[in-house]
Design a protein around this motif. Structure first.
Motif, mmCIF file in Angstrom:
data_model
loop_
_atom_site.group_PDB
_atom_site.id
_atom_site.type_symbol
_atom_site.label_atom_id
_atom_site.label_comp_id
_atom_site.label_asym_id
_atom_site.label_seq_id
_atom_site.Cartn_x
_atom_site.Cartn_y
_atom_site.Cartn_z
ATOM 1 N N VAL A 25 -57.883 26.053 13.616
ATOM 2 C CA VAL A 25 -58.538 24.953 12.904
ATOM 3 C C VAL A 25 -57.751 24.554 11.661
ATOM 4 O O VAL A 25 -57.427 23.385 11.471
ATOM 5 C CB VAL A 25 -59.994 25.329 12.520
ATOM 6 N N GLY A 26 -57.429 25.520 10.818
ATOM 7 C CA GLY A 26 -56.771 25.222 9.549
ATOM 8 C C GLY A 26 -55.393 24.621 9.703
ATOM 9 O O GLY A 26 -55.076 23.596 9.095
ATOM 10 N N VAL A 27 -54.568 25.240 10.510
ATOM 11 C CA VAL A 27 -53.188 24.759 10.681
ATOM 12 C C VAL A 27 -53.156 23.362 11.309
ATOM 13 O O VAL A 27 -52.453 22.485 10.797
ATOM 14 C CB VAL A 27 -52.347 25.780 11.481
ATOM 15 N N PRO A 28 -53.908 23.099 12.380
ATOM 16 C CA PRO A 28 -53.892 21.730 12.924
ATOM 17 C C PRO A 28 -54.391 20.667 11.940
ATOM 18 O O PRO A 28 -53.858 19.556 11.922
ATOM 19 C CB PRO A 28 -54.807 21.810 14.148
ATOM 20 N N LEU A 29 -55.393 20.999 11.119
ATOM 21 C CA LEU A 29 -55.861 20.023 10.130
ATOM 22 C C LEU A 29 -54.754 19.677 9.142
ATOM 23 O O LEU A 29 -54.545 18.504 8.813
ATOM 24 C CB LEU A 29 -57.077 20.563 9.380
ATOM 25 N N VAL A 30 -54.036 20.690 8.675
ATOM 26 C CA VAL A 30 -52.930 20.434 7.753
ATOM 27 C C VAL A 30 -51.845 19.608 8.450
ATOM 28 O O VAL A 30 -51.314 18.654 7.878
ATOM 29 C CB VAL A 30 -52.354 21.753 7.203
ATOM 30 N N LEU A 31 -51.528 19.942 9.677
ATOM 31 C CA LEU A 31 -50.496 19.207 10.407
ATOM 32 C C LEU A 31 -50.893 17.747 10.633
ATOM 33 O O LEU A 31 -50.055 16.850 10.509
ATOM 34 C CB LEU A 31 -50.192 19.889 11.738
ATOM 35 N N VAL A 32 -52.145 17.495 10.962
ATOM 36 C CA VAL A 32 -52.610 16.117 11.155
ATOM 37 C C VAL A 32 -52.471 15.339 9.848
ATOM 38 O O VAL A 32 -52.007 14.191 9.840
ATOM 39 C CB VAL A 32 -54.070 16.080 11.666
ATOM 40 N N GLY A 33 -52.848 15.962 8.740
ATOM 41 C CA GLY A 33 -52.714 15.299 7.446
ATOM 42 C C GLY A 33 -51.276 14.989 7.103
ATOM 43 O O GLY A 33 -50.955 13.894 6.637
ATOM 44 N N VAL A 34 -50.391 15.941 7.338
ATOM 45 C CA VAL A 34 -48.970 15.737 7.043
ATOM 46 C C VAL A 34 -48.391 14.642 7.939
ATOM 47 O O VAL A 34 -47.644 13.773 7.471
ATOM 48 C CB VAL A 34 -48.186 17.058 7.198
ATOM 49 N N LEU A 35 -48.734 14.653 9.214
ATOM 50 C CA LEU A 35 -48.228 13.628 10.128
ATOM 51 C C LEU A 35 -48.759 12.242 9.772
ATOM 52 O O LEU A 35 -48.011 11.259 9.807
ATOM 53 C CB LEU A 35 -48.582 13.979 11.570
ATOM 54 N N LEU A 36 -50.029 12.147 9.426
ATOM 55 C CA LEU A 36 -50.596 10.857 9.030
ATOM 56 C C LEU A 36 -49.909 10.340 7.773
ATOM 57 O O LEU A 36 -49.589 9.152 7.675
ATOM 58 C CB LEU A 36 -52.101 10.987 8.806
ATOM 59 N N TYR A 37 -49.663 11.204 6.820
ATOM 60 C CA TYR A 37 -48.961 10.816 5.601
ATOM 61 C C TYR A 37 -47.542 10.341 5.924
ATOM 62 O O TYR A 37 -47.102 9.309 5.426
ATOM 63 C CB TYR A 37 -48.916 11.993 4.623
ATOM 64 N N ALA A 38 -46.837 11.095 6.769
ATOM 65 C CA ALA A 38 -45.460 10.734 7.112
ATOM 66 C C ALA A 38 -45.404 9.388 7.831
ATOM 67 O O ALA A 38 -44.523 8.562 7.543
ATOM 68 C CB ALA A 38 -44.834 11.826 7.977
ATOM 69 N N VAL A 39 -46.326 9.141 8.750
ATOM 70 C CA VAL A 39 -46.361 7.866 9.469
ATOM 71 C C VAL A 39 -46.650 6.726 8.500
ATOM 72 O O VAL A 39 -46.036 5.651 8.585
ATOM 73 C CB VAL A 39 -47.403 7.913 10.606
ATOM 74 N N THR A 40 -47.549 6.950 7.558
ATOM 75 C CA THR A 40 -47.874 5.912 6.578
ATOM 76 C C THR A 40 -46.669 5.595 5.704
ATOM 77 O O THR A 40 -46.353 4.420 5.462
ATOM 78 C CB THR A 40 -49.068 6.350 5.707
ATOM 79 N N VAL A 41 -45.990 6.622 5.219
ATOM 80 C CA VAL A 41 -44.797 6.397 4.400
ATOM 81 C C VAL A 41 -43.733 5.677 5.211
ATOM 82 O O VAL A 41 -43.082 4.752 4.723
ATOM 83 C CB VAL A 41 -44.266 7.734 3.836
ATOM 84 N N TRP A 42 -43.563 6.060 6.467
ATOM 85 C CA TRP A 42 -42.586 5.415 7.343
ATOM 86 C C TRP A 42 -42.888 3.921 7.481
ATOM 87 O O TRP A 42 -41.998 3.083 7.383
ATOM 88 C CB TRP A 42 -42.590 6.099 8.703
ATOM 89 N N ARG A 43 -44.176 3.591 7.699
ATOM 90 C CA ARG A 43 -44.570 2.184 7.843
ATOM 91 C C ARG A 43 -44.337 1.393 6.556
ATOM 92 O O ARG A 43 -43.883 0.248 6.595
ATOM 93 C CB ARG A 43 -46.032 2.087 8.256
ATOM 94 N N VAL A 44 -44.659 1.984 5.419
ATOM 95 C CA VAL A 44 -44.445 1.301 4.142
ATOM 96 C C VAL A 44 -42.957 1.031 3.939
ATOM 97 O O VAL A 44 -42.561 -0.064 3.536
ATOM 98 C CB VAL A 44 -45.018 2.136 2.968
ATOM 99 N N LEU A 45 -42.124 2.013 4.235
ATOM 100 C CA LEU A 45 -40.684 1.837 4.078
ATOM 101 C C LEU A 45 -40.144 0.764 5.012
ATOM 102 O O LEU A 45 -39.288 -0.025 4.639
ATOM 103 C CB LEU A 45 -39.958 3.158 4.279
ATOM 104 N N LYS A 46 -40.663 0.717 6.236
ATOM 105 C CA LYS A 46 -40.220 -0.308 7.188
ATOM 106 C C LYS A 46 -40.674 -1.693 6.742
ATOM 107 O O LYS A 46 -39.933 -2.665 6.899
ATOM 108 C CB LYS A 46 -40.718 0.005 8.586
#
Length: 65
Positions: free
Chosen positions: A39-60
């Motif tokens: 539970v804990g590790v997947p929640l952190v990973l989902v948050g990190v991936l969502l953040y990375a995708v958002t930053v990627w979109r802003v940069l694009k």
């Protein structure tokens, strides 16, 4: 959905995952290890991936990539 809202949601996922992991390490048993890992590790990973995708979109959008 706005970028700021997506970043807040990502932060909430990371926070929830870290809280689950903290709780699991306070009462360390085989079951809490499973909760930590399943539970804990997947929640952190989902948050990190969502953040990375958002930053990627802003940069694009700003043509920084």
């Amino acid at each position: 959905m706005g970028h700021a809202k997506r970043i807040r949601i990502a932060a909430l996922f990371v926070l929830a995952g870290l809280l689950v992991q903290l709780f699991a390490t306070v009462f360390w048993t085989p079951l809490t290890f499973v909760v930590f890992a399943a539970v804990g590790v997947p929640l952190v990973l989902v948050g990190v991936l969502l953040y990375a995708v958002t930053v990627w979109r802003v940069l694009k959008e700003k043509k920084a990539l």
